[in-house]
Design a protein around this motif. Structure first.
Motif, PDB file in Angstrom:
ATOM      1  N   ALA A 508       0.813  -1.214   0.000  1.00  0.00           N
ATOM      2  CA  ALA A 508       0.000   0.000   0.000  1.00  0.00           C
ATOM      3  C   ALA A 508       0.845   1.262   0.000  1.00  0.00           C
ATOM      4  CB  ALA A 508      -0.943   0.001   1.205  1.00  0.00           C
ATOM      5  N   ARG A 512       4.855   4.967  -2.950  1.00  0.00           N
ATOM      6  CA  ARG A 512       5.080   6.275  -2.331  1.00  0.00           C
ATOM      7  C   ARG A 512       6.508   6.382  -1.791  1.00  0.00           C
ATOM      8  NH1 ARG A 512       0.972   7.927   2.289  1.00  0.00           N
ATOM      9  NH2 ARG A 512       2.085   6.236   3.330  1.00  0.00           N
ATOM     10  N   TYR A 522       6.486   6.232  -9.899  1.00  0.00           N
ATOM     11  CA  TYR A 522       5.131   6.540 -10.370  1.00  0.00           C
ATOM     12  C   TYR A 522       5.174   7.527 -11.536  1.00  0.00           C
ATOM     13  CZ  TYR A 522       0.228   8.053 -10.161  1.00  0.00           C
ATOM     14  OH  TYR A 522      -1.073   8.345 -10.477  1.00  0.00           O
ATOM     15  N   SER A 605      -3.242   1.751  -8.467  1.00  0.00           N
ATOM     16  CA  SER A 605      -3.397   3.106  -7.915  1.00  0.00           C
ATOM     17  C   SER A 605      -4.172   4.028  -8.837  1.00  0.00           C
ATOM     18  CB  SER A 605      -2.026   3.717  -7.636  1.00  0.00           C
ATOM     19  OG  SER A 605      -1.386   4.090  -8.852  1.00  0.00           O
ATOM     20  N   ARG A 622      -2.074  12.209  -6.369  1.00  0.00           N
ATOM     21  CA  ARG A 622      -1.164  11.085  -6.539  1.00  0.00           C
ATOM     22  C   ARG A 622      -1.010  10.329  -5.219  1.00  0.00           C
ATOM     23  NH1 ARG A 622       3.906  10.540  -5.028  1.00  0.00           N
ATOM     24  NH2 ARG A 622       5.326   9.124  -6.144  1.00  0.00           N
ATOM     25  N   ARG A 625      -4.064   8.243  -4.385  1.00  0.00           N
ATOM     26  CA  ARG A 625      -4.154   6.992  -5.145  1.00  0.00           C
ATOM     27  C   ARG A 625      -3.183   5.947  -4.601  1.00  0.00           C
ATOM     28  NH1 ARG A 625      -4.104   9.221 -11.344  1.00  0.00           N
ATOM     29  NH2 ARG A 625      -6.050  10.394 -11.288  1.00  0.00           N
ATOM     30  N   LEU A 626      -1.970   6.394  -4.258  1.00  0.00           N
ATOM     31  CA  LEU A 626      -0.951   5.435  -3.840  1.00  0.00           C
ATOM     32  C   LEU A 626      -1.275   4.785  -2.501  1.00  0.00           C
ATOM     33  CD1 LEU A 626       2.354   7.219  -4.871  1.00  0.00           C
ATOM     34  CD2 LEU A 626       1.110   5.427  -6.068  1.00  0.00           C
ATOM     35  N   THR A 627      -2.212   5.348  -1.746  1.00  0.00           N
ATOM     36  CA  THR A 627      -2.556   4.758  -0.443  1.00  0.00           C
ATOM     37  C   THR A 627      -3.988   4.256  -0.396  1.00  0.00           C
ATOM     38  OG1 THR A 627      -3.170   6.960   0.367  1.00  0.00           O
ATOM     39  CG2 THR A 627      -0.910   6.208   0.790  1.00  0.00           C
ATOM     40  N   SER A 628      -4.729   4.365  -1.507  1.00  0.00           N
ATOM     41  CA  SER A 628      -6.144   4.017  -1.463  1.00  0.00           C
ATOM     42  C   SER A 628      -6.422   2.571  -1.794  1.00  0.00           C
ATOM     43  CB  SER A 628      -6.942   4.924  -2.405  1.00  0.00           C
ATOM     44  OG  SER A 628      -6.506   4.709  -3.740  1.00  0.00           O
ATOM     45  N   ARG A 629      -5.448   1.865  -2.407  1.00  0.00           N
ATOM     46  CA  ARG A 629      -5.709   0.481  -2.823  1.00  0.00           C
ATOM     47  C   ARG A 629      -4.533  -0.391  -2.397  1.00  0.00           C
ATOM     48  NH1 ARG A 629      -8.227   0.494  -8.800  1.00  0.00           N
ATOM     49  NH2 ARG A 629      -8.886  -1.533  -8.056  1.00  0.00           N
TER      50      ARG A 629
END
Length: 630
Positions: A508, A512, A522, A605, A622, A625-629
């Motif tokens: 997750a 990042r 990314y 992401s 950004r 997104r990188l921590t949402s999935r």
């Protein structure tokens, strides 16, 4: 000890020649000297000794020749067996080729700085190193492979020395020499232009005009071409009376563009546009060797264009490898090195016109096109014509980075074999027909660890072997990711690598963490996604749900609820964009596809529904997104 190859191959100790017997022994010595300490393979030595029909005892004979050289040369020279061949280190001994190249380089630099007296002396000294035809006592195979390159280098040095002499007003002293050179090299337009200049300044305008028309006839008869830009410009200067003026500085306060006449500056200005080399470049030994061989001039294929293409997904180090290879090979390109990034900062393709203007400025804008006429809207056909005129016959290395398509690349390719072109891009490009293609793959564990140690410092990595192993695993062989983590470790000497390893272990937060300054995994992958058609962008996040194992088009078709041919078309589009890998075939012979682990996290992401390129890509969005999935 002195070694000589610019003439018959010789070895001298204390000024006295050391006898060597036979053409083959001279050939082995010359081949090892020309390699400059690098390995010469048994295969190459065999080809230089016996051509394509080596004897059955080739290995034994090579060993015999090397043993004889070791005995003759003594301890001053070291010849090592390094599979797949031999390498020679000459220590404190000298080689005339090195002296020639050093004097030539210094002479060109003085010429570019308008120090014509110094340039003439240095270039004359460089020519004085020569002692006849190179490799005169070696096999024909070696002479055919190497002599042409060195003879061409000598002729170019001679042209530069004549340029310096003309700038010093020595036209009468060098006219007779130039007459002989034009007779020897009737197709070299620069020498003909120089002789026209010398004749005109000696009061022989009629002879200069006849020389021009004779050159036109020779070029038409032999090559079927018209005179090039330089020869035509010299002729026009002859007609308008500007050629017979003695050389000198322009009036104070007046700036003039260098005209492409025989004693003018464009030949002295050698472009050097390569980006800086990576100091701690690591890995890719095999690929680097392939690139250097493909870029090195080969007399046996002198009429074949050299085009080399490096492909692979974002972050694999295509640019770093290409720049490193270009620096290693730059001695083969005395007329300069050009560089252009074909991708704009926003990831879109640069228009060929803009790239051509960039390259033409480095080559020296032609005199007939004024600076005020230069614009991005300039006629593309005219720019291509000028570019190909300026590169024709010049030993240039042209590095075109981040090529994005055939339409962009086509106008940037020279139409003569002398310039070599090195191209990087995400996928193969059909425009580059007959190119050597080097497809990069992710690093293995060993190379990954070496790169991490180079970036972070060997002591930091060796002090935390468990963390280093974990970092290598989570970076999945992507050099960009390894470089980022290594840079972060090096920047925090009091922070243990274990903490970064734990952060990377969480999918997750992994992307990042792969960010340091301008380096960001990314951001590197984003242009590939933006370039996709909308329907392909839309399916990428869904396909990432298939996991890390290879999958066929049928499985993707079921997931996407589309016919299998449509699914295969979408998968091939992603493979073309280097966002998917083709990974073998299933039991029915159908191709299987595979996500690189970091590309899969990138895809997860992304939004489930496609957005326009460039939308929602700010820092806050950004990070969301990188921590949402997962």
């Amino acid at each position: 000890m002195e070694f000589r190859v610019l003439g018959p191959v010789e070895v001298r100790r204390d000024g006295r020649r050391i006898p060597l017997s036979g053409a083959k022994l001279h050939t082995v010595l010359a081949a090892l000297l020309l390699a400059r300490g690098e390995v010469v393979s048994d295969e190459r030595l065999s080809r230089l000794l016996w051509g394509w029909t080596p004897p059955a005892t080739v290995s034994a004979q090579l060993y015999t020749y090397v043993s004889r050289l070791r005995k003759i040369l003594g301890e001053e020279v070291l010849i090592d067996r390094r599979p797949p061949g031999y390498a020679m280190a000459i220590g404190d001994s000298t080689l005339d080729l090195f002296a020639f190249e050093r004097l030539d380089r210094d002479g060109r630099k003085a010429l570019s700085e308008s120090d014509f007296e110094k340039a003439a002396d240095l270039l004359r000294d460089a020519l004085g190193v020569w002692n006849g035809l190179p490799f005169a006592n070696t096999t024909d195979y070696l002479a055919d492979a190497e002599a042409t390159r060195l003879t061409e280098a000598r002729t170019v040095t001679l042209e530069h020395r004549v340029t310096a002499d003309l700038r010093l007003g020595r036209h009468e002293q060098i006219t007779a020499e130039l007459v002989g050179l034009v007779a020897e090299f009737p197709l070299r337009e620069h020498l003909r232009s120089q002789l026209m200049t010398a004749l005109c300044r000696s009061g022989r305008q009629a002879d200069a005009i006849r020389l021009y028309h004779h050159g036109c006839e020779v070029l038409a008869d032999e090559l079927g071409v018209d005179p090039g830009e330089e020869l035509k410009a010299t002729y026009q200067a002859l007609l308008d009376g500007s050629l017979d003026r003695q050389p000198g500085a322009p009036p104070a306060g007046r700036r003039t563009a260098p005209a492409p006449v025989a004693d003018g500056g464009p030949r002295a200005a050698v472009p050097a546009m390569l980006p800086p080399d990576t100091v701690d470049f690591t890995g890719r030994e095999r690929e680097l060797s392939v690139l250097c061989r493909a870029l090195t001039p080969d007399a046996a294929a002198a009429d074949r264009p050299r085009r080399v293409l490096v492909t692979g997904m974002a972050g694999l180090g295509k640019t770093a490898l290409a720049v490193h290879a270009a620096h290693r090979c730059q001695r083969h390109f005395p007329d300069g090195q050009l560089y252009a990034d074909l991708r704009a900062p926003d990831g879109t393709p640069q228009h060929p016109s803009r790239v051509l203007l960039h390259l033409l400025r480095a080559l020296g804008r032609p005199a007939e096109v004024s600076t005020t006429e230069v614009s991005a809207t300039e006629d593309l056909d005219e720019l291509v014509r000028l570019y190909r005129e300026r590169t024709r016959g010049r030993r240039l290395l042209i590095l075109l980075d981040n090529a994005l398509g055939a339409a962009q690349l086509g106008p940037l390719l020279p139409n003569t074999p002398e310039p070599a072109v090195l191209i990087t891009g995400r996928t193969a490009l059909p425009t580059v027909a007959g190119a050597h293609t080097v497809a990069l793959e992710p690093f293995g564990a060993r190379s990954s660890l070496e790169l991490l140690a180079a970036a972070a410092g060997p002591d930091r990595v060796s002090a935390a072997p468990g963390a280093a192993s974990s970092i290598v695993e989570h970076c999945a062989g992507l050099p960009l990711a390894l470089r980022i983590i290594g840079t972060r470790i090096a920047a925090r000497p009091h922070c243990a690598p274990d903490r970064l390893a734990r952060r990377l272990a969480d999918p997750a937060t992994r992307l990042r963490e792969l960010h340091s300054g301008d380096l960001d995994v990314y951001t590197a992958l984003l242009p590939s996604w933006r370039a996709l058609d909308p329907e392909v962008r839309e399916v990428l996040p869904a396909l990432a749900e298939l996991g890390t194992d290879p999958f066929p088009a049928l499985k993707a078709a079921v997931l996407l609820d589309v016919p299998e041919p449509d699914a295969e078309r979408l998968l091939e589009a992603l493979a073309d964009a280097a966002l998917l890998e083709v990974s073998g075939a299933d039991e029915w012979g159908q191709p299987c596809y595979l996500f690189h682990p970091l590309v899969r996290l990138f895809a997860l992401s992304l939004p489930a529904v496609s957005e326009p390129p460039g939308a929602g890509n700010g820092p806050e969005e950004r990070n969301r997104r990188l921590t949402s999935r997962p």
